[in-house]
Design a protein around this motif. Structure first.
Motif, PDB file in Angstrom:
ATOM      1  N   PRO A 254       0.817  -1.230   0.000  1.00 26.32           N
ATOM      2  CA  PRO A 254       0.000   0.000   0.000  1.00 26.32           C
ATOM      3  C   PRO A 254       0.848   1.276   0.000  1.00 26.32           C
ATOM      4  CG  PRO A 254      -0.864  -1.581   1.575  1.00 26.32           C
ATOM      5  CD  PRO A 254       0.465  -2.106   1.139  1.00 26.32           C
ATOM      6  N   LEU A 255       1.929   1.273   0.780  1.00 25.19           N
ATOM      7  CA  LEU A 255       2.795   2.454   0.823  1.00 25.19           C
ATOM      8  C   LEU A 255       3.597   2.592  -0.457  1.00 25.19           C
ATOM      9  CD1 LEU A 255       2.792   4.292   3.343  1.00 25.19           C
ATOM     10  CD2 LEU A 255       2.046   1.970   3.856  1.00 25.19           C
ATOM     11  N   PHE A 256       3.990   1.460  -1.054  1.00 26.27           N
ATOM     12  CA  PHE A 256       4.701   1.505  -2.327  1.00 26.27           C
ATOM     13  C   PHE A 256       3.809   2.088  -3.420  1.00 26.27           C
ATOM     14  CE2 PHE A 256       5.398  -0.726  -6.397  1.00 26.27           C
ATOM     15  CZ  PHE A 256       6.638  -0.206  -6.726  1.00 26.27           C
ATOM     16  N   ALA A 257       2.527   1.690  -3.442  1.00 31.05           N
ATOM     17  CA  ALA A 257       1.586   2.227  -4.424  1.00 31.05           C
ATOM     18  C   ALA A 257       1.418   3.736  -4.243  1.00 31.05           C
ATOM     19  CB  ALA A 257       0.236   1.516  -4.291  1.00 31.05           C
ATOM     20  N   LEU A 258       1.344   4.168  -2.991  1.00 33.85           N
ATOM     21  CA  LEU A 258       1.244   5.605  -2.722  1.00 33.85           C
ATOM     22  C   LEU A 258       2.518   6.330  -3.137  1.00 33.85           C
ATOM     23  CD1 LEU A 258      -0.535   5.818   0.767  1.00 33.85           C
ATOM     24  CD2 LEU A 258      -1.430   6.544  -1.454  1.00 33.85           C
ATOM     25  N   ILE A 269       1.427  13.459   0.242  1.00 32.16           N
ATOM     26  CA  ILE A 269       0.668  12.623   1.174  1.00 32.16           C
ATOM     27  C   ILE A 269       1.569  12.363   2.379  1.00 32.16           C
ATOM     28  CG2 ILE A 269      -0.540  10.443   1.511  1.00 32.16           C
ATOM     29  CD1 ILE A 269      -1.085  10.353  -1.466  1.00 32.16           C
ATOM     30  N   ILE A 270       1.275  13.024   3.487  1.00 37.90           N
ATOM     31  CA  ILE A 270       2.146  12.960   4.661  1.00 37.90           C
ATOM     32  C   ILE A 270       2.214  11.540   5.223  1.00 37.90           C
ATOM     33  CG2 ILE A 270       2.611  13.945   6.933  1.00 37.90           C
ATOM     34  CD1 ILE A 270       2.838  15.921   4.659  1.00 37.90           C
ATOM     35  N   PHE A 271       1.098  10.835   5.194  1.00 33.53           N
ATOM     36  CA  PHE A 271       1.077   9.457   5.709  1.00 33.53           C
ATOM     37  C   PHE A 271       2.104   8.598   4.980  1.00 33.53           C
ATOM     38  CE2 PHE A 271      -0.452   5.070   5.368  1.00 33.53           C
ATOM     39  CZ  PHE A 271      -0.564   4.731   6.714  1.00 33.53           C
ATOM     40  N   GLN A 272       2.146   8.707   3.662  1.00 35.09           N
ATOM     41  CA  GLN A 272       3.099   7.930   2.874  1.00 35.09           C
ATOM     42  C   GLN A 272       4.536   8.309   3.220  1.00 35.09           C
ATOM     43  OE1 GLN A 272       4.926   9.538   0.022  1.00 35.09           O
ATOM     44  NE2 GLN A 272       6.179   7.674  -0.056  1.00 35.09           N
ATOM     45  N   GLN A 273       4.780   9.590   3.408  1.00 39.98           N
ATOM     46  CA  GLN A 273       6.144  10.063   3.656  1.00 39.98           C
ATOM     47  C   GLN A 273       6.727   9.493   4.945  1.00 39.98           C
ATOM     48  OE1 GLN A 273       6.172  14.343   3.474  1.00 39.98           O
ATOM     49  NE2 GLN A 273       5.503  14.398   1.340  1.00 39.98           N
TER      50      GLN A 273
END
Length: 324
Positions: A254-258, A269-273
């Motif tokens: 999920p984080l890789f896709a973001l 997208i702060i969550f991804q960072q």
């Protein structure tokens, strides 16, 4: 608005990171205790591989929490910042830690596949010498070693030159909040390493399901070689390993896709960072629960200690039948 969101994440992570660190260390400590003192000597190579996986995950945890990396994916090139205690160190060290993070993430995942493979060999009734086991272990880790070589090359060429160190020294004069560890450019070497890392995450589940299928096939074929109790223990152990191999996909994809979305669109997208480093480390906390539950003698021992399995007497020798 963005500053408010960042402030919220920093406040949350100031609580989450210490709790995650101490919780994971506690669970890994319990697992290592069981590996060392609640398993029989006949467990052999499996004891060392399970211990090896735990050590890799502990190192990964230390890097994650001490550096607390943040990937600014909206920048070109992508910037990596360090918010943890290691922000006070020169950028060459934090960049090396960033590369080490990828190395031990790769290493811990590969250990699970090696464990499954050796388990398959026991069902093939293959008697492997210690030398053969070591060679097999090293062969499985060729991609890990190759990736590690690329990472060393990147540290030497991208972070070690004196002029680059001086540039980051000036940039990191004020490290009260964070320091800049370096940048990520998908050039030839880094792109090769990127493909190896991402590819391995998606290969692990397919490899584990294939090995699991072969193991269960052997169990069903050799009906008279194992009691129903032993077969249940073997199935439980293999199922636990399969789940562990699938965890990296759940925590990383999920984080890789973001990440891909942010790089291609420039979105913020702060969550991804923040969580693109924290989430892949989550298996270090979950894996001990999985191992302690799916290795049946471990589970029975814990239930006995809790007074929930008083009739069962589980000694270290019982674990040998599951592992060997």
């Amino acid at each position: 608005m963005l500053a408010t969101v960042e402030s919220f994440y920093r406040t949350f992570l100031d609580i989450y990171c210490p709790a995650f660190f101490f919780g994971t260390v506690a669970m890994q400590g319990i697992l290592i205790y069981f590996i060392l003192f609640q398993t029989g000597a006949k467990m052999g190579v499996f004891r060392y591989i399970l211990g090896h996986t735990s050590v890799c995950q502990l190192i990964l945890l230390f890097i994650t929490i001490s550096c607390q990396f943040r990937m600014i994916s909206s920048k070109v090139p992508v910037e990596v910042r360090c918010y943890g205690p290691f922000r006070f160190f020169p950028a060459v060290y934090t960049y090396a830690m960033h590369q080490a993070f990828q190395f031990f993430l790769f290493m811990s995942g590969m250990s699970i596949i090696v464990t499954l493979y050796f388990k398959l060999m026991t069902f093939n009734f293959t008697r492997m010498t210690k030398a053969a086991m070591i060679i097999t272990f090293l062969l499985f880790h060729i991609p890990v070693a190759f990736s590690g070589g690329l990472e060393i090359y990147l540290v030497i060429t991208v972070s070690l030159p004196k002029e680059i160190q001086e540039m980051y020294s000036l940039k990191n004069i004020d490290v009260s909040l964070y320091s800049t560890a370096g940048t990520m450019k998908l050039q030839t070497v880094s792109f090769m390493n990127f493909l190896i890392m991402v590819g391995s995450v998606f290969v692990y589940p397919f490899a584990s399901f294939w090995i699991r299928h072969r193991i269960l096939k052997h169990l069903n074929h050799h009906l008279n070689s194992f009691s129903s109790h032993n077969k249940a223990q073997h199935r439980s152990f293999v199922t636990g390993l399969t789940l562990q191999s699938f965890l990296p996909v759940l925590t990383y994809f999920p984080l890789f896709a973001l990440y891909v979305f942010c790089v291609t669109t420039g979105a913020e997208i702060i969550f991804q960072q923040y969580f693109i480093y924290l989430m892949p480390t989550t298996p270090a906390l979950i894996d001990p629960f999985v191992t302690l539950f799916f290795v049946v003698p471990y589970r029975k021992k814990i239930l006995t200690w809790c007074g929930l399995n008083k009739r069962s007497s589980v000694g270290p020798q019982s674990v040998s039948t599951v592992m060997s």
